[in-house]
Design an enzyme around this catalytic site. Structure first.
Site, mmCIF file in Angstrom:
data_model
loop_
_atom_site.group_PDB
_atom_site.id
_atom_site.type_symbol
_atom_site.label_atom_id
_atom_site.label_comp_id
_atom_site.label_asym_id
_atom_site.label_seq_id
_atom_site.Cartn_x
_atom_site.Cartn_y
_atom_site.Cartn_z
ATOM 1 N N GLU A 46 -12.272 -3.722 3.352
ATOM 2 C CA GLU A 46 -12.286 -3.740 4.813
ATOM 3 C C GLU A 46 -11.123 -2.926 5.359
ATOM 4 O O GLU A 46 -11.245 -2.214 6.350
ATOM 5 C CB GLU A 46 -12.156 -5.171 5.334
ATOM 6 C CG GLU A 46 -13.378 -6.023 5.097
ATOM 7 C CD GLU A 46 -13.048 -7.497 5.240
ATOM 8 O OE1 GLU A 46 -12.659 -7.904 6.345
ATOM 9 O OE2 GLU A 46 -13.156 -8.233 4.242
ATOM 10 N N GLU A 127 -6.386 8.049 -14.838
ATOM 11 C CA GLU A 127 -5.674 6.816 -15.190
ATOM 12 C C GLU A 127 -6.253 5.662 -14.383
ATOM 13 O O GLU A 127 -6.605 5.845 -13.231
ATOM 14 C CB GLU A 127 -4.185 6.915 -14.799
ATOM 15 C CG GLU A 127 -3.446 8.070 -15.410
ATOM 16 C CD GLU A 127 -2.091 8.300 -14.732
ATOM 17 O OE1 GLU A 127 -1.705 7.537 -13.825
ATOM 18 O OE2 GLU A 127 -1.419 9.265 -15.126
ATOM 19 N N LYS A 129 -6.376 2.807 -11.861
ATOM 20 C CA LYS A 129 -5.544 2.524 -10.696
ATOM 21 C C LYS A 129 -5.229 1.033 -10.717
ATOM 22 O O LYS A 129 -6.083 0.197 -10.437
ATOM 23 C CB LYS A 129 -6.283 2.894 -9.413
ATOM 24 C CG LYS A 129 -5.419 2.769 -8.172
ATOM 25 C CD LYS A 129 -6.141 3.364 -6.973
ATOM 26 C CE LYS A 129 -5.298 3.360 -5.717
ATOM 27 N NZ LYS A 129 -4.740 2.062 -5.364
ATOM 28 N N TYR A 239 3.788 5.691 -14.521
ATOM 29 C CA TYR A 239 2.758 6.724 -14.334
ATOM 30 C C TYR A 239 3.168 7.914 -13.473
ATOM 31 O O TYR A 239 2.383 8.817 -13.243
ATOM 32 C CB TYR A 239 1.465 6.120 -13.784
ATOM 33 C CG TYR A 239 1.629 5.342 -12.484
ATOM 34 C CD1 TYR A 239 2.080 5.950 -11.321
ATOM 35 C CD2 TYR A 239 1.303 3.986 -12.435
ATOM 36 C CE1 TYR A 239 2.222 5.244 -10.147
ATOM 37 C CE2 TYR A 239 1.436 3.263 -11.255
ATOM 38 C CZ TYR A 239 1.899 3.894 -10.113
ATOM 39 O OH TYR A 239 2.046 3.198 -8.954
ATOM 40 N N CYS A 445 -19.679 -21.270 28.957
ATOM 41 C CA CYS A 445 -19.526 -21.398 27.509
ATOM 42 C C CYS A 445 -18.033 -21.324 27.167
ATOM 43 O O CYS A 445 -17.384 -20.327 27.450
ATOM 44 C CB CYS A 445 -20.285 -20.283 26.807
ATOM 45 S SG CYS A 445 -20.130 -20.343 25.017
#
Ligand code: IVH
Length: 696
Positions: A46, A127, A129, A239, A445
């Site tokens: 998201e 590689e 992640k 890395y 409402c």
């Protein structure tokens, strides 16, 4: 319509500007939760979707890119109690790809950028992640000297003491070829089994558990007491680095080899690939292994192997151009659908939400998923009690994919979507061309009421001075105001109240008096503002004016709207004949007046407020009549809404964007592209002074 719902390609410039502001705020909010509090509210997917939308809008409207745009910042600025460390070179993020095509595009871009022929070999290091948090390690003469988090990318936190407790990080390197001064970067993470054991222990100790290994790692590394970190099972993969030059290597692959030689842990799954095909094979291999790996990965990182090429490609503001993170698609899981709840949104839309037996999907515990709308439930025949497959996809909140029919119990019944609002009991209706069912309880409402009250008192509506949204919410919660008419009885009730306003926290005699005065001043309200204030779906200021000019008085309007319910009526034909009012707006108007609750609120309100009839528009001789004016930049003498009102009072139309039909563009301070466009189109440009003279 909320700008968040409009597809990027349909946004107008004004909407785009608003939407970019919204995205900047919301992304900053989620950055905070993620980086500082380790308590994300939304899934990575998201979050990615928000960023992608932001980027897409900025691509369409480059002139609207904000100074605080999320695309120009990485992570979040710090608040924590650790010493700050400025990174010698920024710790950047990675550009994301989601489909194979994105990988082809990445390599094509690289070839074009470097001017390589189609057959030149472009080696790529792929590689996993790692889904942890990045850290940078500073070594001086072989000693691990300083370790820091990424922070906002420019400045991180000094977490040296904590990093020293991690066994994968060598404390001292005794090797003749180890450079004197270097920085090594990598990922701190936690393995699944360690994570679960740790959470189990925490349950035993009555401590809150961590939602996923990433949060657990981030929380552990930011402990003030390193002895706590020492007991946390943290790991580290190396890395990257800030600068390859001290290492005397020609490729990233060689760099990884060297790191291994010195005792750093490099991910053993890293692979040197010679073309996109190999890269994609690797991607699929790891995707299928993903569930059985001992730690979380959320994709594959591709890096151009040759360092001279990396250097030539360099960095954008956010990420290296020589790397790409190829994200994995949605993860799926099976779980039990415990219930279906109906949520009511601001405009009354009923949204069904699946209440799920909590299940971990890709490292995140999911207990709710959207069911979109009534048709979606019917199409998939989703029933309470079913076993369902859910997924977290690249751009949406968790959703229910399908039902596992073999597991359905014989007594299950199709879900009946309610035809009344679960909050207020008003009818919930569905218009012919709409997917959503909406509560038409409008003003009564409760969920909608608080938001609508805010709209009611807002600047372009009743504009009650000193009565901002904070007060509205406070009064609403305390039951002082439920419906708009209550605003006008506030003072009378206050007089006999045991806890009058002036005695409340944050209020005094003066401020209470001022509020009552401001309310009194609004007992007379021009008809068009009154219409706008009602907050009828799709009825904004412009439509409210059209209606006011046409119907002239409230009584007249109300009768017409009631009569228009019959589609064969003259009233309906008349409503549709108003230029600028189509069938969809008409439906919303009719529905509003068809709801008995709304009518009783209107009746009560009209006991308190006098609606001033709209004047019959007369043909004016003002030099501004029927001229189109655009305002841009900040005006000094008046606010924009005021300028608009005054221009309109003289018969002008106020537009938001400049076109060849524009007659005048009034430029305030810091005017942007509109002034330029005006010049290009030969539209008359006025300063604020010139404009004021013209008004006189
Ligand atoms: S290279 C300048 N390699 O992903 C490039 N990053 O979304 C620096 N990450 O902040 C990143 N595994 O925390 C790289 N093998 C890997 C990675 C990796 C995980 C993280 C890292 C970075 C984030 C970007």
């Amino acid at each position: 319509m909320e700008t968040s719902l409009i597809p990027v390609e349909k946004l107008t410039e004004t909407e785009a500007e608003k939407e970019l502001e919204r995205l900047s705020l919301i992304i900053a909010h989620h950055d905070r939760l993620y980086y500082l509090e380790d308590q994300p509210e939304i899934s990575d997917a998201e979050y990615d979707a928000l960023r992608l939308r932001n980027e897409a809008i900025e691509k369409r409207f480059p002139n609207l890119i904000r100074e605080d745009s999320p695309s120009l910042r990485v992570g979040i600025s710090l608040l924590g109690p650790f010493k700050k460390v400025k990174h010698r070179r920024p710790m950047l993020s990675l550009d994301n790809g989601f489909e194979d095509q994105d990988v082809y595009d990445f390599i094509d871009r690289t070839r074009r950028f470097l001017g390589l022929g189609a057959d030149a070999l472009v080696e790529i290091v792929a590689e996993p992640k790692i889904d942890g948090l990045s850290a940078t390690l500073d070594y001086q003469k072989g000693h691990f000297d300083l370790g820091a988090t990424r922070g906002d990318g420019t400045e991180g936190e000094d977490i040296t003491a904590n990093l020293k407790t991690i066994k994968d990080i060598p404390n001292f390197i005794q090797s003749t070829d180890f450079p004197k001064e270097i920085e090594i970067r990598g990922e701190v993470y936690m393995r699944h089994e360690d994570f679960m054991a740790m959470n189990d222990a925490r349950v035993g100790q009555g401590l809150p558990i961590f939602a996923n290994p990433r949060n657990a790692a981030a929380g552990s590394v930011r402990q003030l007491d390193a002895s706590i970190t020492a007991n946390r099972p943290l790991k580290f993969f190396a890395y990257a680095c800030d600068d390859y030059s001290p290492f005397h290597v020609k490729t990233h692959w060689e760099y990884l080899e060297k790191l291994k030689g010195w005792g750093f842990v490099v991910n053993p799954l890293a692979r040197l690939c010679k073309d996109v095909e190999e890269v994609l094979i690797y991607y699929r291999e790891l995707e299928s292994q993903r569930g059985t790996l001992p730690y979380d990965i959320d994709g594959i990182v591709y890096k151009i192997n040759r360092i001279d090429w990396q250097n030539r490609m360099g960095y954008s503001a956010r990420a290296p151009r020589w790397a790409l993170a190829h994200k994995f698609p949605a993860q799926k899981a099976e779980t039990h659908l415990d219930n279906i709840l109906i949520q009511v949104g601001r405009t009354g839309t009923l949204t069904p939400v699946a209440v799920l037996h909590p299940v971990t999907v890709g490292g995140v515990v999911v207990s709710r998923a959207t069911l979109h709308n009534e048709d979606e439930i019917a199409r998939k025949d989703i029933r309470v009690g079913d076993t369902v497959v859910i997924q977290r996809a690249g751009d949406v909140i968790p959703q229910v994919l399908n039902v596992v029919l073999e597991k359905r119990t014989p007594d299950s019944k199709p879900f009946q979507f309610p035809h009344v609002c679960p909050i207020c009991g008003s009818h919930a209706i569905r218009l012919p061309d709409e997917a959503a069912r909406k509560c038409i309880g409008g003003l009564i409402c409760p969920t909608q009421a608080a938001l609508r009250l805010r709209h009611f008192v807002s600047r372009d509506a009743f504009d009650i001075e000193g009565f901002g949204s904070k007060h509205v919410e406070e009064f609403y919660k305390e039951g002082l105001i439920h419906s708009p008419q209550d605003i006008f009885t506030l003072e009378a009730r206050d007089k006999i109240s045991l806890t009058p306003l002036r005695t409340r926290a944050g209020w005094g005699s003066l401020s209470a008096q001022n509020l009552f005065k401001a309310i009194e001043a609004r007992r007379r309200m021009p008809f068009h503002r009154f219409i706008y204030a009602l907050g009828i779906p799709q009825v904004g200021q412009a439509t409210a004016k059209l209606l006011a000019r046409h119907y002239l008085s409230y009584t007249n309007w109300k009768e017409a709207m009631r009569a228009a319910k019959d589609p064969g009526s003259e009233a309906y034909a008349t409503l549709l004949s108003i230029e600028g009012i189509g069938p969809s707006v008409s439906q919303d108007l009719i529905a509003f007046f068809d709801e008995p609750h709304n009518l009783s609120v209107l009746d009560a309100l009209l006991k308190e407020v006098r609606v001033v009839d709209e004047k019959v528009p007369q043909v004016s001789s003002s030099p501004l009549s029927n001229k189109t004016v655009v305002f841009t930049g900040t005006l000094q003498q008046m606010t924009r809404p005021e300028a608009k009102v005054r221009a309109e009072a003289l018969g002008a139309k106020v537009a938001s964007s400049v076109s060849s039909k524009t007659d005048y563009v009034v430029v305030g301070e810091d005017a942007g592209s509109k002034a330029k466009t005006a010049k290009e189109l030969g539209v008359k440009v006025l300063t604020e002074e010139e404009w004021l003279q013209m008004l006189e």
